[in-house]
Design a protein around this motif. Structure first.
Motif, PDB file in Angstrom:
ATOM      1  N   SER A  17       1.151   4.439   9.254  1.00 21.84           N
ATOM      2  CA  SER A  17       2.465   4.762   8.605  1.00 21.84           C
ATOM      3  C   SER A  17       2.523   6.378   8.640  1.00 21.84           C
ATOM      4  CB  SER A  17       2.279   4.416   7.084  1.00 21.84           C
ATOM      5  OG  SER A  17       2.814   5.580   6.183  1.00 21.84           O
ATOM      6  N   GLY A  20       4.945   8.397   4.608  1.00 18.97           N
ATOM      7  CA  GLY A  20       5.983   8.317   3.475  1.00 18.97           C
ATOM      8  C   GLY A  20       5.737   7.404   2.551  1.00 18.97           C
ATOM      9  N   CYS A  21       5.337   6.194   3.176  1.00 18.49           N
ATOM     10  CA  CYS A  21       5.156   5.045   2.126  1.00 18.49           C
ATOM     11  C   CYS A  21       3.877   5.160   1.408  1.00 18.49           C
ATOM     12  CB  CYS A  21       5.018   3.593   3.155  1.00 18.49           C
ATOM     13  SG  CYS A  21       6.553   3.169   3.504  1.00 18.49           S
ATOM     14  N   ILE A  84       9.394  -0.801   5.655  1.00 19.86           N
ATOM     15  CA  ILE A  84       9.816  -1.692   6.674  1.00 19.86           C
ATOM     16  C   ILE A  84       9.001  -1.474   7.992  1.00 19.86           C
ATOM     17  CG2 ILE A  84      11.149   0.277   8.124  1.00 19.86           C
ATOM     18  CD1 ILE A  84      12.452  -3.400   7.088  1.00 19.86           C
ATOM     19  N   CYS A  85       8.303  -0.624   8.252  1.00 23.38           N
ATOM     20  CA  CYS A  85       7.130  -0.397   9.219  1.00 23.38           C
ATOM     21  C   CYS A  85       6.266  -1.563   9.199  1.00 23.38           C
ATOM     22  CB  CYS A  85       6.271   0.815   9.228  1.00 23.38           C
ATOM     23  SG  CYS A  85       7.499   2.205   9.938  1.00 23.38           S
ATOM     24  N   GLY A 114      12.167  -1.167   3.074  1.00 20.87           N
ATOM     25  CA  GLY A 114      12.456   0.448   2.591  1.00 20.87           C
ATOM     26  C   GLY A 114      12.068   1.527   3.486  1.00 20.87           C
ATOM     27  N   CYS A 115      12.604   2.542   3.733  1.00 18.10           N
ATOM     28  CA  CYS A 115      12.033   3.533   4.432  1.00 18.10           C
ATOM     29  C   CYS A 115      12.324   4.886   3.884  1.00 18.10           C
ATOM     30  CB  CYS A 115      12.495   3.578   5.788  1.00 18.10           C
ATOM     31  SG  CYS A 115      11.906   4.903   6.680  1.00 18.10           S
TER      32      CYS A 115
HETATM   33  S1  SF4 Z   1       8.953   2.656   6.440  1.00 20.92           S
HETATM   34 FE1  SF4 Z   1       9.571   4.715   6.793  1.00 20.92          FE
HETATM   35  S2  SF4 Z   1       8.323   5.916   5.231  1.00 20.92           S
HETATM   36 FE2  SF4 Z   1       7.489   3.980   5.596  1.00 20.92          FE
HETATM   37  S3  SF4 Z   1       5.981   4.349   6.960  1.00 20.92           S
HETATM   38 FE3  SF4 Z   1       7.461   3.616   8.176  1.00 20.92          FE
HETATM   39  S4  SF4 Z   1       8.777   5.268   8.824  1.00 20.92           S
HETATM   40 FE4  SF4 Z   1       7.308   5.974   7.452  1.00 20.92          FE
END
Ligand code: SF4
Lengths: 149, 287
Positions: A17, A20-21, A84-85, A114-115
């Protein structure tokens, strides 16, 4: 009644990741969102955990780690892909080193897109995961009664 | 003998109920102190039921046996205490329970569990002198090692052994494994090397550990209460109030201090034991 749904202990693993998550996952357990209302505890030990929160996509370096953590968890267990990753690979999906979402490594039960994924979405996903946990717990009980392994 | 038998049975049945509620109360109060709503008060019960439902797995056959022994000895120690039996015996049996718990962690040969076991050993070393001095102070104040001797007193032993009581209060934090002395196993999220002493214990085995903590907590509060009981029915009410206050104090300490290094824990606990326990015993010897 299954008690699995009343005390979902989670383990959080950052696959690849962007962090962010991860920040959002930890925020979920902070006072503002207070995951402990639903009995959620962040354990950090796969052997104690019921719900596996994975953030980020799977790549060649961490696919074994993800599988290992999953294997160390005891049944009934549920996997939640956070962000979303973790669901599909997200914006990194075309990178040469990225294999894809977490479901490329282990069976995923709940997808939280979600991102970055919002704490509300994570709580929703955990509550959803808890229902799956209950089903699995009942299936396990039925299996035990039949005396099967 | 009969009283100890009855005490053990009553303790075995009632202590988990009290201990479970106490633990739930602890979590709710902690959450409120942190500005959170917190879990339902029965959360520890749900946790244990869930753990019992989980798949049974263990790294070896010995671990579960040791944990069961630890649980049985904890029940026995409580039975001896609440049955009015020998305080010294109670102290030894509860120590045996701690040792079984440590051996269970060592038997798994997991490096993380071993770190937890080392630290738990340090905790035992830290609190044990004070516990023994407390038992001696109890003997000198009442003239007997039997716990039921307090029921025949004209004044509670807190009047003569208050210094030992303060010493006990200090090591109670270590015994309850509360911050700043939660070296071997923290209750709080993610401040542990994996999970300390319980790293390899999972499912039903972990449930047994939780239940053992319920028994232990009730027993330790019993030790606190013992200082306030004398031959009068009012003392029971007073004791209950004191026990609740002491537990609230422990929660407050737990939420306000960061974990200390083991050196500080060991040294401070021994200094406290020597000062509080030693001076108290010396004074009682001259009285
Ligand atoms: S979904 Fe967005 S915030 Fe979460 S790990 Fe992926 S790029 Fe980073």
């Amino acid at each position: 009644m299954a008690f699995a749904s009343k005390s979902p202990w989670v383990i959080h693993y950052d696959a690849s990741s962007c962090n962010g998550c991860d920040i959002e996952v930890l925020a979920t357990l902070c006072p503002g969102f207070d995951g402990e209302r639903f009995g959620v505890i962040n354990t950090g030990n796969p052997k104690h955990a019921d719900i596996f929160l994975v953030t980020g996509s799977v790549n060649h370096q961490n696919i074994d780690v993800v599988k290992e953590i999953y294997d160390q968890m005891l049944e009934p267990k549920v996997v939640v892909a956070c962000g979303i990753c973790a669901c599909t690979g997200g914006i990194f999906r075309d990178c040469y080193n990225v294999i894809g979402g977490v479901d490329k490594a282990i069976p995923v039960d709940v997808y939280a897109p979600g991102c970055a994924v919002r704490p509300e979405a994570i709580i929703d996903a955990i509550v959803e995961g808890v229902a799956v946990l209950d089903q699995k717990s009942k299936a396990l009980k039925a299996q035990k009664k039949r005396g099967g392994e | 003998m009969i009283s100890i038998l009855i005490g053990t049975i009553a303790f075995a049945i009632l202590a988990p109920v009290v201990g479970c509620l106490l633990s739930g109360f602890d979590r709710v109060v902690s959450a409120r102190m942190q500005g959170r709503v917190g879990p339902p008060i029965l959360q520890p019960y749900y946790d244990v039921r869930k753990l019992l439902e989980k798949e049974h797995a263990s790294v070896n056959a010995a671990e579960g046996v040791y944990v069961t022994c630890a649980l049985v000895f904890a029940v026995l120690a409580g039975g001896i205490f609440f049955g009015g039996g020998n305080l010294l015996m109670c102290v030894f049996v509860i120590t045996l329970s701690s040792l079984m718990f440590i051996v269970a962690a060592y038997s798994t040969r997991s490096p993380y569990a071993e770190i937890g076991a080392h630290r738990e050993t340090l905790q035992v070393m830290a609190y044990e002198p004070m516990v023994l001095l407390m038992a001696i102070a109890f003997f000198m104040a009442t003239g007997s090692f039997d716990v039921n001797a307090v029921l025949g007193l004209d004044a509670p032993i807190i009047t003569t052994a208050w210094l030992a009581f303060l010493g006990l209060l200090y090591i109670l934090t270590i015994k309850l494994r509360k911050s700043p002395f939660d070296l071997s196993m923290s209750h709080h999220a993610h401040q542990e090397i994996v999970r300390g002493i319980t790293t390899e214990m999972s499912g039903p085995t972990l449930a047994k550990v939780e239940i053992m903590h319920w028994y232990e907590n009730v027993l330790f509060l019993g030790w606190i209460g013992m200082f306030f009981v004398w031959g009068s029915p009012i003392s029971i009410a007073l004791t209950l109030v004191v026990m609740v206050l002491v537990y609230l104090l422990e929660i407050l300490i737990d939420n306000n201090f960061a974990r200390v290094k083991w050196q500080l824990m060991l040294k401070s606990a021994w200094v406290v034991a020597l000062l509080a326990g030693g001076v108290n015993i010396a004074v009682l010897a001259f009285l």
